[in-house]
Design a protein around this motif. Structure first.
Motif, PDB file in Angstrom:
ATOM      1  N   LEU A  54       0.797  -1.225   0.000  1.00  0.00           N
ATOM      2  CA  LEU A  54       0.000   0.000   0.000  1.00  0.00           C
ATOM      3  C   LEU A  54       0.829   1.275   0.000  1.00  0.00           C
ATOM      4  N   GLY A  55       2.020   1.230   0.599  1.00  0.00           N
ATOM      5  CA  GLY A  55       2.821   2.437   0.737  1.00  0.00           C
ATOM      6  C   GLY A  55       3.890   2.627  -0.316  1.00  0.00           C
ATOM      7  N   VAL A  56       4.319   1.525  -0.938  1.00  0.00           N
ATOM      8  CA  VAL A  56       5.367   1.612  -1.970  1.00  0.00           C
ATOM      9  C   VAL A  56       4.779   1.316  -3.349  1.00  0.00           C
ATOM     10  N   GLN A  57       4.142   0.172  -3.485  1.00  0.00           N
ATOM     11  CA  GLN A  57       3.677  -0.251  -4.801  1.00  0.00           C
ATOM     12  C   GLN A  57       2.434   0.493  -5.273  1.00  0.00           C
ATOM     13  N   LEU A  58       1.477   0.738  -4.384  1.00  0.00           N
ATOM     14  CA  LEU A  58       0.268   1.450  -4.801  1.00  0.00           C
ATOM     15  C   LEU A  58       0.575   2.873  -5.277  1.00  0.00           C
ATOM     16  N   PRO A  59       1.354   3.676  -4.524  1.00  0.00           N
ATOM     17  CA  PRO A  59       1.704   5.001  -5.050  1.00  0.00           C
ATOM     18  C   PRO A  59       2.520   4.940  -6.341  1.00  0.00           C
ATOM     19  N   THR A  60       3.349   3.921  -6.470  1.00  0.00           N
ATOM     20  CA  THR A  60       4.100   3.760  -7.712  1.00  0.00           C
ATOM     21  C   THR A  60       3.138   3.622  -8.879  1.00  0.00           C
ATOM     22  N   ALA A  61       2.140   2.752  -8.708  1.00  0.00           N
ATOM     23  CA  ALA A  61       1.196   2.477  -9.796  1.00  0.00           C
ATOM     24  C   ALA A  61       0.209   3.607 -10.042  1.00  0.00           C
ATOM     25  N   THR A  62      -0.141   4.342  -8.996  1.00  0.00           N
ATOM     26  CA  THR A  62      -1.195   5.346  -9.142  1.00  0.00           C
ATOM     27  C   THR A  62      -0.686   6.784  -9.250  1.00  0.00           C
ATOM     28  N   ILE A  63       0.568   7.022  -8.878  1.00  0.00           N
ATOM     29  CA  ILE A  63       1.093   8.393  -8.911  1.00  0.00           C
ATOM     30  C   ILE A  63       2.349   8.481  -9.769  1.00  0.00           C
ATOM     31  N   ASN A  64       3.412   7.781  -9.388  1.00  0.00           N
ATOM     32  CA  ASN A  64       4.698   7.948 -10.074  1.00  0.00           C
ATOM     33  C   ASN A  64       4.663   7.465 -11.523  1.00  0.00           C
ATOM     34  N   ILE A  65       4.136   6.290 -11.768  1.00  0.00           N
ATOM     35  CA  ILE A  65       4.081   5.795 -13.149  1.00  0.00           C
ATOM     36  C   ILE A  65       3.187   6.674 -14.023  1.00  0.00           C
ATOM     37  N   PRO A  66       1.988   7.078 -13.570  1.00  0.00           N
ATOM     38  CA  PRO A  66       1.209   8.005 -14.408  1.00  0.00           C
ATOM     39  C   PRO A  66       1.935   9.320 -14.687  1.00  0.00           C
ATOM     40  N   LEU A  67       2.659   9.866 -13.702  1.00  0.00           N
ATOM     41  CA  LEU A  67       3.455  11.067 -13.956  1.00  0.00           C
ATOM     42  C   LEU A  67       4.519  10.786 -15.012  1.00  0.00           C
ATOM     43  N   ASN A  68       5.195   9.637 -14.898  1.00  0.00           N
ATOM     44  CA  ASN A  68       6.203   9.257 -15.891  1.00  0.00           C
ATOM     45  C   ASN A  68       5.574   9.160 -17.280  1.00  0.00           C
ATOM     46  N   ASN A  69       4.400   8.530 -17.356  1.00  0.00           N
ATOM     47  CA  ASN A  69       3.731   8.358 -18.646  1.00  0.00           C
ATOM     48  C   ASN A  69       3.305   9.693 -19.249  1.00  0.00           C
ATOM     49  N   GLN A  70       2.843  10.615 -18.405  1.00  0.00           N
ATOM     50  CA  GLN A  70       2.491  11.951 -18.902  1.00  0.00           C
ATOM     51  C   GLN A  70       3.728  12.634 -19.472  1.00  0.00           C
ATOM     52  N   LEU A  71       4.838  12.480 -18.782  1.00  0.00           N
ATOM     53  CA  LEU A  71       6.085  13.079 -19.251  1.00  0.00           C
ATOM     54  C   LEU A  71       6.534  12.450 -20.572  1.00  0.00           C
ATOM     55  N   GLN A  72       6.401  11.148 -20.693  1.00  0.00           N
ATOM     56  CA  GLN A  72       6.786  10.462 -21.929  1.00  0.00           C
ATOM     57  C   GLN A  72       5.925  10.927 -23.110  1.00  0.00           C
ATOM     58  N   ALA A  73       4.688  11.334 -22.855  1.00  0.00           N
ATOM     59  CA  ALA A  73       3.745  11.670 -23.928  1.00  0.00           C
ATOM     60  C   ALA A  73       3.900  13.088 -24.469  1.00  0.00           C
ATOM     61  N   ILE A  74       4.592  13.958 -23.764  1.00  0.00           N
ATOM     62  CA  ILE A  74       4.669  15.340 -24.246  1.00  0.00           C
ATOM     63  C   ILE A  74       5.778  15.489 -25.293  1.00  0.00           C
ATOM     64  N   GLU A  75       5.596  16.464 -26.172  1.00  0.00           N
ATOM     65  CA  GLU A  75       6.547  16.744 -27.243  1.00  0.00           C
ATOM     66  C   GLU A  75       7.503  17.846 -26.792  1.00  0.00           C
ATOM     67  N   LEU A  76       8.583  17.474 -26.177  1.00  0.00           N
ATOM     68  CA  LEU A  76       9.528  18.448 -25.627  1.00  0.00           C
ATOM     69  C   LEU A  76      10.136  19.343 -26.691  1.00  0.00           C
ATOM     70  N   ASP A  77      10.389  18.796 -27.866  1.00  0.00           N
ATOM     71  CA  ASP A  77      11.090  19.545 -28.917  1.00  0.00           C
ATOM     72  C   ASP A  77      10.294  20.743 -29.434  1.00  0.00           C
ATOM     73  N   THR A  78       8.990  20.686 -29.310  1.00  0.00           N
ATOM     74  CA  THR A  78       8.164  21.759 -29.859  1.00  0.00           C
ATOM     75  C   THR A  78       7.637  22.719 -28.787  1.00  0.00           C
ATOM     76  N   MET A  79       8.017  22.487 -27.544  1.00  0.00           N
ATOM     77  CA  MET A  79       7.477  23.298 -26.452  1.00  0.00           C
ATOM     78  C   MET A  79       8.293  24.571 -26.236  1.00  0.00           C
ATOM     79  N   ALA A  80       7.580  25.655 -25.943  1.00  0.00           N
ATOM     80  CA  ALA A  80       8.219  26.927 -25.601  1.00  0.00           C
ATOM     81  C   ALA A  80       8.724  26.856 -24.161  1.00  0.00           C
ATOM     82  N   GLU A  81       9.574  27.796 -23.786  1.00  0.00           N
ATOM     83  CA  GLU A  81      10.190  27.795 -22.451  1.00  0.00           C
ATOM     84  C   GLU A  81       9.151  27.783 -21.334  1.00  0.00           C
ATOM     85  N   LEU A  82       8.099  28.567 -21.460  1.00  0.00           N
ATOM     86  CA  LEU A  82       7.071  28.612 -20.424  1.00  0.00           C
ATOM     87  C   LEU A  82       6.349  27.272 -20.314  1.00  0.00           C
ATOM     88  N   GLU A  83       6.082  26.635 -21.445  1.00  0.00           N
ATOM     89  CA  GLU A  83       5.445  25.312 -21.436  1.00  0.00           C
ATOM     90  C   GLU A  83       6.350  24.282 -20.764  1.00  0.00           C
TER      91      GLU A  83
END
Length: 164
Positions: free
Chosen positions: A98-127
């Protein structure tokens, strides 16, 4: 050596390795990346995460193996221990799942996936700054929590080894 004793040592080893991995991210990887500009920080984290998401075999063996070993240890040890030892055993299992694996699956991995999905090369500095702000503080906070709880699990398991 009985099955429970073997599983207990295996669970302690694998949870200790996971705790060390999380600690290394907390005290070396993320502070190091934190010194970089937004684009470099996001690119650097994505590169490290990509290794993990590509199912790096040794990492997967340790990470998934730790979950399986903890659950198997709780099941195998339920009838083997009693009193304070049983509380340590169940506590270790609950804290880890509950304290290690659940947050990994519900918080850290989704954050990682959101980061993987963005197009860094086309983003402006503020973005880029906004993307980093949406990612870094929350990821670090939950990684710190996972680190402390993985270490706690490992300590509980090591105490059980000493008592067994």
């Amino acid at each position: 050596m009985q099955l429970f004793e073997f599983l207990l040592v295996l669970a302690a080893l694998l949870c200790g390795l996971v705790a060390g991995f999380l600690l290394a991210f907390a005290i070396v990887a993320m502070p190091g990346l934190g010194t970089l500009g937004d684009r470099e920080f996001l690119s650097g984290f994505r590169a490290m995460d990509r290794i993990i998401q590509n199912r790096q075999p040794l990492f997967m063996l340790v990470w998934v193996g730790s979950v399986a070993a903890v659950i198997a240890t709780v099941v195998a040890g339920w009838q083997q221990v009693e009193g304070a030892s049983r509380l340590l055993l169940v506590g270790a299992g609950l804290i880890y799942v509950l304290g290690v694996q659940l947050p990994t699956a519900t918080i850290n991995i989704p954050l990682n996936n959101q980061l993987q999905a963005i197009e860094l090369d086309t983003m402006a500095e503020l973005e880029l700054a906004n993307a980093r702000q949406a990612f870094e503080p929350r990821w670090n906070r939950w990684n710190a929590i996972r680190t402390v709880l993985a270490m706690t699990t490992t300590v509980f398991l090591l105490i059980l080894i000493a008592l067994t």
